[in-house]
Design a protein around this motif. Structure first.
Motif, mmCIF file in Angstrom:
data_model
loop_
_atom_site.group_PDB
_atom_site.id
_atom_site.type_symbol
_atom_site.label_atom_id
_atom_site.label_comp_id
_atom_site.label_asym_id
_atom_site.label_seq_id
_atom_site.Cartn_x
_atom_site.Cartn_y
_atom_site.Cartn_z
ATOM 1 N N LYS A 97 0.845 -1.191 0.000
ATOM 2 C CA LYS A 97 0.000 0.000 0.000
ATOM 3 C C LYS A 97 0.881 1.242 0.000
ATOM 4 N N TYR A 98 0.692 2.098 -0.998
ATOM 5 C CA TYR A 98 1.433 3.350 -1.120
ATOM 6 C C TYR A 98 0.635 4.475 -0.465
ATOM 7 N N PRO A 99 1.261 5.612 -0.156
ATOM 8 C CA PRO A 99 0.531 6.749 0.425
ATOM 9 C C PRO A 99 -0.533 7.277 -0.532
ATOM 10 N N ASN A 100 -1.383 8.110 -0.008
ATOM 11 C CA ASN A 100 -2.444 8.768 -0.758
ATOM 12 C C ASN A 100 -1.904 9.360 -2.067
ATOM 13 N N ARG A 101 -2.623 9.168 -3.146
ATOM 14 C CA ARG A 101 -2.175 9.634 -4.474
ATOM 15 C C ARG A 101 -1.967 11.139 -4.534
ATOM 16 N N ASP A 102 -2.864 11.909 -3.907
ATOM 17 C CA ASP A 102 -2.708 13.364 -3.913
ATOM 18 C C ASP A 102 -1.429 13.783 -3.200
ATOM 19 N N THR A 103 -1.103 13.103 -2.104
ATOM 20 C CA THR A 103 0.123 13.413 -1.371
ATOM 21 C C THR A 103 1.343 13.123 -2.234
ATOM 22 N N VAL A 104 1.325 11.985 -2.929
ATOM 23 C CA VAL A 104 2.445 11.644 -3.820
ATOM 24 C C VAL A 104 2.537 12.667 -4.949
ATOM 25 N N LEU A 105 1.388 13.076 -5.505
ATOM 26 C CA LEU A 105 1.383 14.084 -6.568
ATOM 27 C C LEU A 105 1.987 15.390 -6.065
ATOM 28 N N HIS A 106 1.575 15.841 -4.880
ATOM 29 C CA HIS A 106 2.104 17.096 -4.344
ATOM 30 C C HIS A 106 3.599 16.979 -4.041
ATOM 31 N N ALA A 107 4.017 15.821 -3.538
ATOM 32 C CA ALA A 107 5.439 15.606 -3.271
ATOM 33 C C ALA A 107 6.233 15.644 -4.575
ATOM 34 N N TYR A 108 5.675 15.023 -5.620
ATOM 35 C CA TYR A 108 6.351 15.030 -6.918
ATOM 36 C C TYR A 108 6.398 16.452 -7.493
ATOM 37 N N CYS A 109 5.290 17.193 -7.413
ATOM 38 C CA CYS A 109 5.280 18.575 -7.914
ATOM 39 C C CYS A 109 6.289 19.424 -7.153
ATOM 40 N N HIS A 110 6.453 19.158 -5.867
ATOM 41 C CA HIS A 110 7.452 19.842 -5.047
ATOM 42 C C HIS A 110 8.850 19.561 -5.600
ATOM 43 N N PHE A 111 9.104 18.296 -5.933
ATOM 44 C CA PHE A 111 10.385 17.906 -6.529
ATOM 45 C C PHE A 111 10.623 18.683 -7.825
ATOM 46 N N GLU A 112 9.614 18.712 -8.700
ATOM 47 C CA GLU A 112 9.771 19.402 -9.989
ATOM 48 C C GLU A 112 9.963 20.901 -9.809
ATOM 49 N N ALA A 113 9.257 21.488 -8.838
ATOM 50 C CA ALA A 113 9.385 22.928 -8.613
ATOM 51 C C ALA A 113 10.797 23.287 -8.162
ATOM 52 N N LEU A 114 11.461 22.365 -7.463
ATOM 53 C CA LEU A 114 12.829 22.614 -7.000
ATOM 54 C C LEU A 114 13.889 22.199 -8.025
ATOM 55 N N ALA A 115 13.464 21.497 -9.065
ATOM 56 C CA ALA A 115 14.414 21.057 -10.099
ATOM 57 C C ALA A 115 14.769 22.241 -10.995
ATOM 58 N N ASP A 116 15.995 22.271 -11.446
ATOM 59 C CA ASP A 116 16.447 23.339 -12.340
ATOM 60 C C ASP A 116 16.348 22.820 -13.771
ATOM 61 N N LEU A 117 15.194 23.086 -14.386
ATOM 62 C CA LEU A 117 14.931 22.584 -15.738
ATOM 63 C C LEU A 117 14.907 23.719 -16.741
ATOM 64 N N ASP A 118 15.304 23.421 -17.948
ATOM 65 C CA ASP A 118 15.119 24.361 -19.039
ATOM 66 C C ASP A 118 13.762 24.084 -19.637
ATOM 67 N N TYR A 119 12.892 25.089 -19.624
ATOM 68 C CA TYR A 119 11.556 24.916 -20.169
ATOM 69 C C TYR A 119 11.590 25.179 -21.668
ATOM 70 N N THR A 120 11.744 24.113 -22.432
ATOM 71 C CA THR A 120 11.843 24.253 -23.880
ATOM 72 C C THR A 120 10.534 23.920 -24.577
ATOM 73 N N TYR A 121 9.560 23.395 -23.844
ATOM 74 C CA TYR A 121 8.278 23.043 -24.449
ATOM 75 C C TYR A 121 7.483 24.306 -24.737
ATOM 76 N N SER A 122 6.927 24.383 -25.912
ATOM 77 C CA SER A 122 6.073 25.499 -26.263
ATOM 78 C C SER A 122 5.019 25.002 -27.236
ATOM 79 N N CYS A 123 3.794 25.368 -26.972
ATOM 80 C CA CYS A 123 2.671 24.949 -27.804
ATOM 81 C C CYS A 123 2.175 26.155 -28.600
#
Length: 179
Positions: free
Chosen positions: A93-119
């Motif tokens: 059993k893994y933790p609540n999906r929303d908690t994992v999503l927020h934890a993952y979004c936290h990881f991405e927000a702290l990641a230093d990424l080049d935003y090259t995607y453009s629509c």
């Protein structure tokens, strides 16, 4: 309060004994997280060479899981489906999906990424949160709750400033509760 440098770090203050490390191979329970005994400063342990991302001292994600979630989202597989698959595969059993999503979004927000995607329709967007499904997962707000824009609003938005504010919201969720 700031530590004076003479604080003995061998007697840290316990934050919890019930933290969880969420990995690709399961969940490690009953993990202790600590804070400085002198200033009690909130400090999120983020030793990336140890392969961990600390969301809120109670949920820590393995970097392998974070990268797997990133690639899954880029392949149009939601976080909740990845967790469903891991639960089925590992029989854990893994933790609540929303908690994992927020934890993952936290990881991405702290990641230093080049935003090259453009629509051509949408413009500038981060490379990960690009699907309507994920926007609904991050921005839980009914259309009826939206306020009318001010009369002077011309429909132009600084999209880079918008995504920076989203990043800050994701980072803040690891430190304070958020709605």
């Amino acid at each position: 309060m700031v530590c004076d440098g003479n604080t003995p770090l061998e007697t840290p203050v316990l934050t919890t004994r019930n933290a969880k490390i969420v990995t690709m191979t399961g969940v490690i329970n009953a993990v202790s997280t600590l804070r400085c005994p002198g200033c009690h400063m909130i400090y999120r342990y983020k030793e990336w060479h140890d392969g961990l991302h600390n969301f809120n001292d109670y949920i820590l994600l393995s970097l392998e899981l974070c990268l797997h979630l990133r690639h899954s989202l880029q392949s149009h597989v939601s976080v909740s489906r990845v967790i469903d698959t891991l639960e089925s595969l590992q029989v854990v059993k893994y933790p609540n999906r929303d908690t994992v999503l927020h934890a993952y979004c936290h990881f991405e927000a702290l990641a230093d990424l080049d935003y090259t995607y453009s629509c051509v329709n949408c413009g500038y967007h981060p490379p990960v949160v690009i699907m309507d499904l994920h926007k609904k997962g991050v921005f839980r707000m009914a259309v009826s709750d939206l306020k009318e824009p001010p009369s002077e609003f011309k429909g132009e938005v600084n999209i880079e400033e918008f995504w920076q504010s989203v990043d800050l919201e994701m980072v803040a969720r690891g430190f304070v509760s958020s709605k």
